[in-house]
Scaffold this motif. Sequence first.
Motif, PDB file in Angstrom:
ATOM      1  N   THR A 114       0.813  -1.217   0.000  1.00 33.61           N
ATOM      2  CA  THR A 114       0.000   0.000   0.000  1.00 33.61           C
ATOM      3  C   THR A 114       0.846   1.267   0.000  1.00 33.61           C
ATOM      4  O   THR A 114       0.428   2.303  -0.516  1.00 33.61           O
ATOM      5  N   ALA A 115       2.060   1.174   0.571  1.00 28.68           N
ATOM      6  CA  ALA A 115       2.935   2.342   0.590  1.00 28.68           C
ATOM      7  C   ALA A 115       3.545   2.609  -0.784  1.00 28.68           C
ATOM      8  O   ALA A 115       3.761   3.759  -1.170  1.00 28.68           O
ATOM      9  N   ILE A 116       3.805   1.530  -1.545  1.00 26.95           N
ATOM     10  CA  ILE A 116       4.422   1.688  -2.874  1.00 26.95           C
ATOM     11  C   ILE A 116       3.370   2.052  -3.922  1.00 26.95           C
ATOM     12  O   ILE A 116       3.495   3.052  -4.633  1.00 26.95           O
ATOM     13  N   LEU A 117       2.323   1.222  -4.012  1.00 32.18           N
ATOM     14  CA  LEU A 117       1.300   1.445  -5.038  1.00 32.18           C
ATOM     15  C   LEU A 117       0.170   2.303  -4.477  1.00 32.18           C
ATOM     16  O   LEU A 117      -0.920   1.813  -4.185  1.00 32.18           O
ATOM     17  N   THR A 118       0.433   3.571  -4.335  1.00 35.90           N
ATOM     18  CA  THR A 118      -0.590   4.513  -3.876  1.00 35.90           C
ATOM     19  C   THR A 118      -1.530   4.855  -5.036  1.00 35.90           C
ATOM     20  O   THR A 118      -1.214   4.600  -6.203  1.00 35.90           O
ATOM     21  N   HIS A 119      -2.675   5.459  -4.700  1.00 34.38           N
ATOM     22  CA  HIS A 119      -3.620   5.861  -5.738  1.00 34.38           C
ATOM     23  C   HIS A 119      -3.011   6.905  -6.656  1.00 34.38           C
ATOM     24  O   HIS A 119      -3.306   6.940  -7.863  1.00 34.38           O
ATOM     25  N   GLN A 120      -2.158   7.744  -6.113  1.00 33.37           N
ATOM     26  CA  GLN A 120      -1.484   8.753  -6.935  1.00 33.37           C
ATOM     27  C   GLN A 120      -0.574   8.089  -7.963  1.00 33.37           C
ATOM     28  O   GLN A 120      -0.548   8.481  -9.135  1.00 33.37           O
ATOM     29  N   LEU A 121       0.188   7.069  -7.531  1.00 29.03           N
ATOM     30  CA  LEU A 121       1.074   6.369  -8.455  1.00 29.03           C
ATOM     31  C   LEU A 121       0.276   5.629  -9.520  1.00 29.03           C
ATOM     32  O   LEU A 121       0.651   5.622 -10.699  1.00 29.03           O
ATOM     33  N   VAL A 122      -0.829   5.007  -9.121  1.00 26.93           N
ATOM     34  CA  VAL A 122      -1.679   4.298 -10.083  1.00 26.93           C
ATOM     35  C   VAL A 122      -2.203   5.267 -11.147  1.00 26.93           C
ATOM     36  O   VAL A 122      -2.222   4.960 -12.349  1.00 26.93           O
ATOM     37  N   THR A 123      -2.632   6.455 -10.707  1.00 30.45           N
ATOM     38  CA  THR A 123      -3.096   7.481 -11.651  1.00 30.45           C
ATOM     39  C   THR A 123      -1.986   7.896 -12.598  1.00 30.45           C
ATOM     40  O   THR A 123      -2.200   8.060 -13.809  1.00 30.45           O
ATOM     41  N   GLN A 124      -0.794   8.065 -12.057  1.00 32.96           N
ATOM     42  CA  GLN A 124       0.351   8.455 -12.890  1.00 32.96           C
ATOM     43  C   GLN A 124       0.700   7.363 -13.898  1.00 32.96           C
ATOM     44  O   GLN A 124       1.028   7.662 -15.058  1.00 32.96           O
ATOM     45  N   ILE A 125       0.632   6.109 -13.464  1.00 35.71           N
ATOM     46  CA  ILE A 125       0.899   4.995 -14.382  1.00 35.71           C
ATOM     47  C   ILE A 125      -0.116   4.997 -15.524  1.00 35.71           C
ATOM     48  O   ILE A 125       0.238   4.841 -16.701  1.00 35.71           O
ATOM     49  N   GLY A 126      -1.391   5.172 -15.183  1.00 37.88           N
ATOM     50  CA  GLY A 126      -2.438   5.232 -16.208  1.00 37.88           C
ATOM     51  C   GLY A 126      -2.197   6.362 -17.198  1.00 37.88           C
ATOM     52  O   GLY A 126      -2.367   6.192 -18.419  1.00 37.88           O
ATOM     53  N   ALA A 127      -1.781   7.520 -16.687  1.00 39.39           N
ATOM     54  CA  ALA A 127      -1.517   8.676 -17.556  1.00 39.39           C
ATOM     55  C   ALA A 127      -0.322   8.418 -18.471  1.00 39.39           C
ATOM     56  O   ALA A 127      -0.362   8.740 -19.667  1.00 39.39           O
ATOM     57  N   VAL A 128       0.743   7.822 -17.920  1.00 35.98           N
ATOM     58  CA  VAL A 128       1.942   7.539 -18.715  1.00 35.98           C
ATOM     59  C   VAL A 128       1.641   6.509 -19.805  1.00 35.98           C
ATOM     60  O   VAL A 128       2.071   6.660 -20.961  1.00 35.98           O
ATOM     61  N   VAL A 129       0.889   5.467 -19.450  1.00 38.01           N
ATOM     62  CA  VAL A 129       0.522   4.431 -20.425  1.00 38.01           C
ATOM     63  C   VAL A 129      -0.290   5.038 -21.571  1.00 38.01           C
ATOM     64  O   VAL A 129      -0.048   4.754 -22.751  1.00 38.01           O
ATOM     65  N   THR A 130      -1.245   5.897 -21.240  1.00 38.64           N
ATOM     66  CA  THR A 130      -2.077   6.535 -22.263  1.00 38.64           C
ATOM     67  C   THR A 130      -1.264   7.488 -23.124  1.00 38.64           C
ATOM     68  O   THR A 130      -1.406   7.508 -24.360  1.00 38.64           O
ATOM     69  N   LEU A 131      -0.403   8.285 -22.476  1.00 37.14           N
ATOM     70  CA  LEU A 131       0.425   9.243 -23.216  1.00 37.14           C
ATOM     71  C   LEU A 131       1.395   8.525 -24.139  1.00 37.14           C
ATOM     72  O   LEU A 131       1.600   8.936 -25.296  1.00 37.14           O
ATOM     73  N   ARG A 132       1.999   7.442 -23.661  1.00 33.56           N
ATOM     74  CA  ARG A 132       2.918   6.675 -24.506  1.00 33.56           C
ATOM     75  C   ARG A 132       2.204   6.154 -25.746  1.00 33.56           C
ATOM     76  O   ARG A 132       2.730   6.251 -26.871  1.00 33.56           O
ATOM     77  N   ALA A 133       0.998   5.635 -25.558  1.00 30.28           N
ATOM     78  CA  ALA A 133       0.241   5.097 -26.686  1.00 30.28           C
ATOM     79  C   ALA A 133      -0.093   6.181 -27.703  1.00 30.28           C
ATOM     80  O   ALA A 133       0.045   5.977 -28.916  1.00 30.28           O
ATOM     81  N   ALA A 134      -0.514   7.348 -27.212  1.00 32.03           N
ATOM     82  CA  ALA A 134      -0.866   8.449 -28.116  1.00 32.03           C
ATOM     83  C   ALA A 134       0.356   8.940 -28.890  1.00 32.03           C
ATOM     84  O   ALA A 134       0.279   9.193 -30.098  1.00 32.03           O
TER      85      ALA A 134
END
Length: 312
Positions: A135-155
Amino acid sequence: MSISNMTVFMPSVLTLIGIPGLESVQCWIGIPFCVMYLFALFGNSLLLIIIVSERSLHEPMYIFLGMLGVTDIVLGTSIVPKMLGIFWFDIPEIYFDSCLLQMGFIHTFECIESGILLAMALDRYVAICYPLRYTAILTHQLVTQIGAVVTLRAAILAAPSLILIKCRLQFYHTTIISHCYCEHMAIVKLAAENVRVNKIYGLFVAFAVAGFDLIFITLSYILIFITVFHLPQTEARWKAFNTCIAHICVFLQFYLLAAFSFFTHRFGAHVPPYIHILFSSLYLLVPPFLNPLVYGANTKQIRINVVKMFCS
């Protein structure tokens, strides 16, 4: 280079012929395609409703699963309605810009799906190898950032292929696409101009995305299996392994279908065209169809909430 008088300059409308060699049975092929699409739409929508409405499922694993569900819905919706228009209603025409838009959606969300699968593998790696710090590593903020990076990379990776086709390819031998959806190489092959840059970039994206993601997914599971093997209790080993079964099934069916479609399309010169097209279509339809089944069957929390939803 010289351009023949038989070429077409910047066509406004293209024609998708469906599955060459199987035109007489396309109406029947449309039935399983439609069934898979409807089930994918229903299953992934149900997963999304459960994940959003159930607060106990607001964890990284289920958030990534929700992202996967959205991606699968968009992928299916990008191709199936037009396919059925060709198969059932004899509407093969598509505007050139609409064709590019469809191609953009397909390749963008394929890339997003691969990135989400990598994120899910890393999620399982942290959960099993570092359970006390999960829970300390995979915070909701990090999950959001991962989602944003994955989407940006694809675009970022998908956009240049659209720009290259739109701006560099102006003359076409034909406006007839031997496919049932607007696939990158199917469009490029229509051009009467030098298409080497387009082909090289398509290969670069395929290897950059699938190769990078697959390497790190494999590495994650090697480390997971090493950790599981060293667990002191057999029951603990099985519980840890069981949490990964659904993910492994999803990874295998996505990347195996992708590899088969890719290699038959580019190196299977003697393989009939309808085999290429059927497998490239199944590559986009089977994962959205199977993912809800796999996760529904292997994830206890989702099964409980599905039963609760229909029995209450």
